[in-house]
Design an enzyme around this catalytic site. Structure first.
Site, PDB file in Angstrom:
ATOM      1  CG  HIS A 215      -1.825  -0.820   7.264  1.00  0.00           C
ATOM      2  ND1 HIS A 215      -1.178  -1.998   7.553  1.00  0.00           N
ATOM      3  CD2 HIS A 215      -1.412  -0.444   6.029  1.00  0.00           C
ATOM      4  CE1 HIS A 215      -0.424  -2.329   6.516  1.00  0.00           C
ATOM      5  NE2 HIS A 215      -0.543  -1.405   5.593  1.00  0.00           N
TER       6      HIS A 215
ATOM      7  CG  ASP B 228       0.767  -5.851   0.800  1.00  0.00           C
ATOM      8  OD1 ASP B 228       0.400  -5.123  -0.120  1.00  0.00           O
ATOM      9  OD2 ASP B 228       0.927  -5.430   1.965  1.00  0.00           O
TER      10      ASP B 228
ATOM     11  N   GLY C  45       0.831  -1.193   0.000  1.00  0.00           N
ATOM     12  CA  GLY C  45       0.000   0.000   0.000  1.00  0.00           C
ATOM     13  C   GLY C  45       0.868   1.246   0.000  1.00  0.00           C
ATOM     14  CB  SER C  46       0.462   4.630  -1.399  1.00  0.00           C
ATOM     15  OG  SER C  46       0.868   4.278  -2.700  1.00  0.00           O
ATOM     16  N   GLY C  47       1.372   5.256   1.363  1.00  0.00           N
ATOM     17  CA  GLY C  47       1.180   5.844   2.684  1.00  0.00           C
ATOM     18  C   GLY C  47       2.311   5.509   3.639  1.00  0.00           C
ATOM     19  CG  HIS C  48       3.329   2.032   4.358  1.00  0.00           C
ATOM     20  ND1 HIS C  48       2.694   2.215   5.559  1.00  0.00           N
ATOM     21  CD2 HIS C  48       2.602   1.119   3.672  1.00  0.00           C
ATOM     22  CE1 HIS C  48       1.616   1.436   5.598  1.00  0.00           C
ATOM     23  NE2 HIS C  48       1.528   0.767   4.471  1.00  0.00           N
TER      24      HIS C  48
END
Lengths: 331, 331
Positions: free
Chosen positions: A219, A110, A54-57
């Site tokens: 998350h 993932d 996921g993005s955001g990391h």
């Protein structure tokens, strides 16, 4: 929600476009698959190393693409696994005669996407292998995983495998190396605040004015417990004990010590945390050979930090010290 | 207040102790004067370059100490100028036959302290000179300054003078160089949130849920106006126009472009801002030769960003590209 964003639907593509515009000589961007990759890759002289989550990391993982690190990364939306199609196309585009290694943090979404893509690529004769990272000691199973979660320790798997791949290591050697790093690395994190994905527009969980989440996932998943806010030293001591006793580390061990900011915590506080962690290492007889105080794996603008210890040996020390390139410029 | 802190009184010393513990080979720490400095400095082969300002702007300036950057930094408390004594002792400890150059952002408190220390040092025969940085185009005078404020553009003065000093430049050449960089660099910032100094325990100003401060200072000083939250692209356009028209920059100029995070904004958003800034440079005929997307000069955990443009020439390009060392590790 107050964030720098245009249409939230375009948050990830516009970030990736910015990243590509900032690195015209060292990164290429394929908008169809959110794909950031090194130019002139793949090469049949080296195993391709790829990741997508996921993005955001950020900087994980698109800002870890560069020589001696990842060859490509294909993120999904914020906190969402990349679609199978992205994983599959990334494997195909990075196909090398020496093989393609994907690194994946242990999250169900993932892993499922990458496993399906692997099968599809193998059906076409591509040599694909995987290393799964699960360094988070906070909880055994979680809302998003069977088994432990993969968090900031992932950085060390990328760095070690990236350096070894540049030296020409075979894919089997890289799998063994990645699994060895994963076995020797442990992490735990603490959140002081929640965070807000642009498309959601509200915080993913809520914390009281004097509450913290001990063992938080990247998350915002629940960790070990809610606790009252306490001093920095007490928080570090709890993270350190959880990590130290888990491997367990032993007096005499050489280690890499990482204090990773979760996105909203300033670097001044990270060094204050590092101070206590370094003193605890001294107390326990651990020699900190390399240290990392910065943001490596974040949760958007979450205030918080994680502590990672990696047990070193001569080979790992050399791989961590090897040259590398990433987009983030410090001078 | 939820921050990683022990006793707020020790916030700065514990951060500095952590910084020193993390860099035992490249930094030394003198707790009496909050002094972080390079080992084996001063050297009579080079001008010593030093800085000291309030803490809370990290990595500026203690994490800009290293080869090719600053030789020493002596911060005060959070958002407080360093005491005259710190400045004076720093000048004395860094005394070189080639002279001591201090760089100071244009804030009354900082300038007063350094000016007094300069007089005291000169009375002892030390050759001390100064470059004042005032790159912030937002306001002419402010709550903390006569004239413009010095903000993230300071980074370029450090980098250029640091590189030239390593090559043996004289103190007069460095003063001319620093003043030239300052004349060619312009910055403006926008805050989405306030921030909380540990010892104060509450935000230094307040912003409504949908408000932003356009042209904010790095201590939360008022800028040009309060505005309603708007899209990232609109915010970038306003910062860019303010900066671009001020020098003014012109089509054909080569520039360095910096998007600087103010502490609480994640790097994903910074790259989204960079995207629009890079597109505006293309539109205006500016060639971005080097870019910087990271935190360079912050305001604790403030969410926000600033945009800096520096007009380049062959000499500046070479100085910005010269090798340097800072404590922040990206791989």
């Amino acid at each position: 929600m107050k964030k720098f964003v245009n249409d939230p639907v375009n948050f990830v593509p516009e970030m990736l476009e910015g990243l590509a515009l900032a690195n015209p000589d060292t990164l290429k961007y394929e908008p169809k698959y959110n794909l950031i990759y090194r130019p002139n890759m793949p090469s049949n002289d080296k195993v391709s190393i790829i990741q997508g989550s996921g993005s955001g990391h950020e900087p994980a993982h698109v800002m870890a693409v560069g020589r001696g690190m990842l060859d490509a990364a294909c993120p999904g939306n914020v906190f969402s696994a990349p679609p199978v199609e992205y994983c599959y196309e990334t494997i195909k585009m990075m196909n090398s005669e020496k093989g393609v290694l994907y690194l994946v943090n242990n999250y169900q979404g993932d892993r499922m996407g990458w496993d399906m893509a692997k099968e599809m690529a193998e059906a076409e004769g591509i040599n694909v292998k995987v290393v799964v990272i699960d360094d988070d000691v906070a909880v055994q199973d979680s809302t998003h995983t069977v088994g432990r979660r993969g968090v900031a320790g992932n950085f060390f798997v990328i760095k070690a495998c990236g350096a070894a791949a540049e030296k020409g290591a075979s894919i089997d050697d890289l799998v063994a190396l990645g699994e060895r790093v994963n076995k020797q690395v442990r992490t735990m994190g603490v959140a002081l605040t929640s965070c807000t994905p642009p498309a959601k527009g509200e915080p993913i969980f809520s914390l009281g004015e004097d509450e913290i989440e001990v063992g938080v996932g990247i998350h915002g998943e629940p960790g070990r417990r809610r606790d009252k806010m306490k001093t920095a030293d007490k928080i570090v001591s709890e993270m350190f004990d959880a990590v130290y006793t888990d491997l367990p580390f032993q007096s005499g061990d050489r280690v890499a010590l990482m204090i990773n900011g979760l996105g909203g915590t300033p670097v001044s506080e990270l060094y204050l945390l590092y101070r206590k962690a370094a003193l605890l290492c001294q107390e326990k007889g651990l020699t900190v050979v390399r240290n990392y105080v910065n943001e490596y794996c974040t949760s958007l603008e979450m205030a918080g930090a994680s502590l990672t210890l990696l047990k070193l040996d001569d080979e790992l020390e050399e791989l961590l010290a090897a040259p590398a390139e990433v987009p983030i410029r410090v001078f």
